[in-house]
Design a protein around this motif. Structure first.
Motif, PDB file in Angstrom:
ATOM      1  N   UNK A   5       0.865  -1.206   0.008  1.00 24.26           N
ATOM      2  CA  UNK A   5       0.212   0.104   0.023  1.00 24.26           C
ATOM      3  C   UNK A   5       0.807   1.171  -0.123  1.00 24.26           C
ATOM      4  N   UNK A   6       0.783   2.166  -1.053  1.00 21.59           N
ATOM      5  CA  UNK A   6       1.381   3.596  -0.847  1.00 21.59           C
ATOM      6  C   UNK A   6       0.468   4.345  -0.292  1.00 21.59           C
ATOM      7  N   UNK A   7       0.918   5.179   0.552  1.00 21.51           N
ATOM      8  CA  UNK A   7       0.190   6.239   1.336  1.00 21.51           C
ATOM      9  C   UNK A   7       1.109   7.565   1.436  1.00 21.51           C
ATOM     10  N   UNK A   8       0.665   8.545   2.351  1.00 17.51           N
ATOM     11  CA  UNK A   8       1.488   9.281   2.713  1.00 17.51           C
ATOM     12  C   UNK A   8       2.184   9.200   4.093  1.00 17.51           C
ATOM     13  N   UNK A   9       3.143  10.088   4.506  1.00 18.02           N
ATOM     14  CA  UNK A   9       3.800   9.835   5.653  1.00 18.02           C
ATOM     15  C   UNK A   9       2.887  10.244   7.105  1.00 18.02           C
ATOM     16  N   UNK A  10       1.772  11.038   6.884  1.00 22.44           N
ATOM     17  CA  UNK A  10       0.970  11.263   7.915  1.00 22.44           C
ATOM     18  C   UNK A  10       0.102  10.143   8.162  1.00 22.44           C
ATOM     19  N   UNK A  11      -0.509   9.464   7.180  1.00 14.40           N
ATOM     20  CA  UNK A  11      -1.342   8.019   7.243  1.00 14.40           C
ATOM     21  C   UNK A  11      -0.421   7.065   7.973  1.00 14.40           C
ATOM     22  N   UNK A  12       0.983   6.792   7.385  1.00 22.91           N
ATOM     23  CA  UNK A  12       1.861   5.789   7.758  1.00 22.91           C
ATOM     24  C   UNK A  12       2.319   6.202   9.185  1.00 22.91           C
TER      25      UNK A  12
END
Length: 176
Positions: free
Chosen positions: A153-160
């Motif tokens: 899953x690629x996401x942004x660092x805020x979500x990660x």
């Protein structure tokens, strides 16, 4: 110089609040457009490896968090998930963390949607009590689907890093 991505990505997901503008469909996309839409320069790309079961939890967490009612803002609209390669049904009338069902991931190699689980939610709130009212129930129908498959899953660092509660109760197999 542009670099090609060399890793497999199954799903992309981010919070709606990360996108702050739109790009008209009939215009070319410029770097300036990208910074206008995604202005948080410290919000970098992150990759998570999740099981199908955890991916379903992430979507349920995101939808549940986005649908909480608060006095000044009826919906946490900025938390609502934007996704690519992922589709699911949402029923906001269901109990917390049980609003999502029929979760599917698109498999580009097969050119088809792969079912992670059908009817994965607890739908009868009149009989669900205590902790059982807020759990995802894997039904017998879902037992033969892709619950244990690993998805990138690629996401942004805020979500990660836990933003908008997407990862509550989820332990990614890896985070980059």
């Amino acid at each position: 110089q542009r670099q090609q991505a060399s890793r497999r990505v199954d799903v992309s997901i981010m919070n709606a609040g990360a996108a702050r503008n739109e790009i008209p469909a009939d215009s070319p996309v410029t770097p300036e457009d990208i910074y206008t839409v995604l202005p948080f320069r410290d919000n970098t790309v992150s990759y998570l490896e999740l099981t199908g079961e955890d991916l379903i939890k992430v979507i349920n967490n995101a939808v549940e968090y986005a649908s909480r009612e608060v006095p000044l803002n009826p919906l946490y609209a900025g938390a609502y998930p934007y996704a690519y390669g992922l589709r699911y049904d949402v029923d906001l009338s269901l109990v917390e963390k049980g609003k999502v069902s029929n979760v599917q991931v698109y498999n580009e190699g097969l050119n088809e949607w792969i079912v992670l689980a059908e009817n994965t939610t607890t739908t009868d709130s009149s009989t669900a009590t205590g902790d059982n009212a807020n759990t995802i129930t894997r039904t017998a129908a879902a037992a033969n689907y892709n619950y244990n498959t690993t998805y990138v899953v690629v996401t942004n660092s805020f979500i990660a890093t836990g933003g908008d509660s997407y990862l509550d109760g989820v332990e990614p197999l890896s985070v980059e």
